[in-house]
Design an enzyme around this catalytic site. Structure first.
Site, short mmCIF file in Angstrom:
data_model
loop_
_atom_site.label_atom_id
_atom_site.label_comp_id
_atom_site.label_asym_id
_atom_site.label_seq_id
_atom_site.Cartn_x
_atom_site.Cartn_y
_atom_site.Cartn_z
NE ARG A 58 -2.51 -2.18 2.73
CZ ARG A 58 -2.84 -2.40 4.03
NH1 ARG A 58 -3.15 -1.49 4.98
NH2 ARG A 58 -2.57 -4.12 4.25
CD GLU A 95 0.76 -10.59 17.22
OE1 GLU A 95 0.26 -10.03 15.74
OE2 GLU A 95 -0.37 -10.57 18.41
P1 AMP Z 1 3.27 -1.56 11.24
O1 AMP Z 1 2.66 -2.63 12.68
O2 AMP Z 1 3.59 -0.43 11.90
O3 AMP Z 1 4.47 -2.00 10.85
O4 AMP Z 1 2.34 -1.79 10.53
C1 AMP Z 1 2.80 -2.81 9.42
C2 AMP Z 1 1.68 -2.83 7.87
O5 AMP Z 1 0.11 -2.53 7.93
C3 AMP Z 1 1.42 -1.26 7.43
O6 AMP Z 1 2.22 -1.19 6.12
C4 AMP Z 1 0.28 -0.93 6.89
O7 AMP Z 1 -0.34 -1.33 6.28
C5 AMP Z 1 -0.52 -2.11 8.20
N1 AMP Z 1 -1.92 -2.12 9.29
C6 AMP Z 1 -1.52 -2.19 10.28
N2 AMP Z 1 -1.88 -1.99 11.24
C7 AMP Z 1 -3.60 -1.74 10.49
C8 AMP Z 1 -4.60 -1.81 10.26
N3 AMP Z 1 -5.10 -1.32 11.75
N4 AMP Z 1 -5.05 -1.30 9.16
C9 AMP Z 1 -4.89 -1.19 7.82
N5 AMP Z 1 -3.40 -1.57 7.71
C10 AMP Z 1 -2.65 -1.81 9.19
#
Ligand code: AMP
Length: 171
Positions: A58, A95
């Site tokens: 994305r 995770e």
């Molecule tokens: P992060 O935990 O910041 O590494 O997030 C990882 C990826 O997961 C990001 O690039 C987001 O596109 C996606 N992501 C994480 N949490 C969400 C959420 N609640 N809704 C949509 N996309 C998410």
């Protein structure tokens, strides 16, 4: 413009307890999409990046039009095994277990390039933090991060190195 109203929330996707921020409803709205790219570009322009780096997948959707608008090139950061030429790679914690991100070795060049990292959402900050390490490995200068959405309760900024963080919408 209220782009928050164009972002759909899907509870318990992709697994129970996750409140998924669905940007497809924002993307299909012509004014919403235009506004999002324009607003990111306005806020990011002062960072004077040479390249926008976007993460699969994305980060590509917002990163490439943002790069166009800023007049910079776009560099994709991808999951393992997708890029055809020699890569730099970085491992990061999920995770459960580890994952890896890759970028073409000759993309982050020359080393004095100024890099802006773009993704749709900052949640835990793990993905953006790992991408920042990838950029810094090459010696390029990280000038900032831009996200459409910040999930503030997760405090993802703690995983990011010291650089400006631009966001449009907070949940
Ligand atoms: P992060 O935990 O910041 O590494 O997030 C990882 C990826 O997961 C990001 O690039 C987001 O596109 C996606 N992501 C994480 N949490 C969400 C959420 N609640 N809704 C949509 N996309 C998410």
């Amino acid at each position: 413009m209220d782009i928050k109203a164009l972002i759909r929330e899907i509870p318990d996707f992709p697994k129970p307890g996750i409140n998924f921020k669905d940007i497809t409803t924002l993307l299909r709205d012509p004014e919403g999409l235009q506004y999002t790219i324009d607003a990111l570009a306005e806020k990011c322009a002062p960072l004077e990046a040479d390249f926008v780096v976007g993460m699969e997948s994305r980060g590509f959707i917002f990163g490439a039009p943002l790069a166009c608008k800023l007049g910079t090139g776009f560099i994709p950061v991808r999951k393992p095994g997708k890029l055809p030429a020699a890569v730099h790679s970085v491992e990061y914690q999920l995770e459960y277990g580890m994952d890896r991100l890759e970028v073409h070795q000759d993309a982050l060049h020359p080393p004095e390039s100024k890099i802006l990292i773009v993704d749709d959402v900052i949640a835990t900050g793990g993905t953006a933090g790992a991408t920042a390490r990838l950029v810094q490995q090459t010696g390029c200068t990280l000038v900032g991060f831009a996200f459409v959405i910040e999930l503030t309760a997760l405090n993802g900024r703690k995983h990011l190195p010291d650089a400006p963080v631009i966001t449009l919408v907070e949940f």
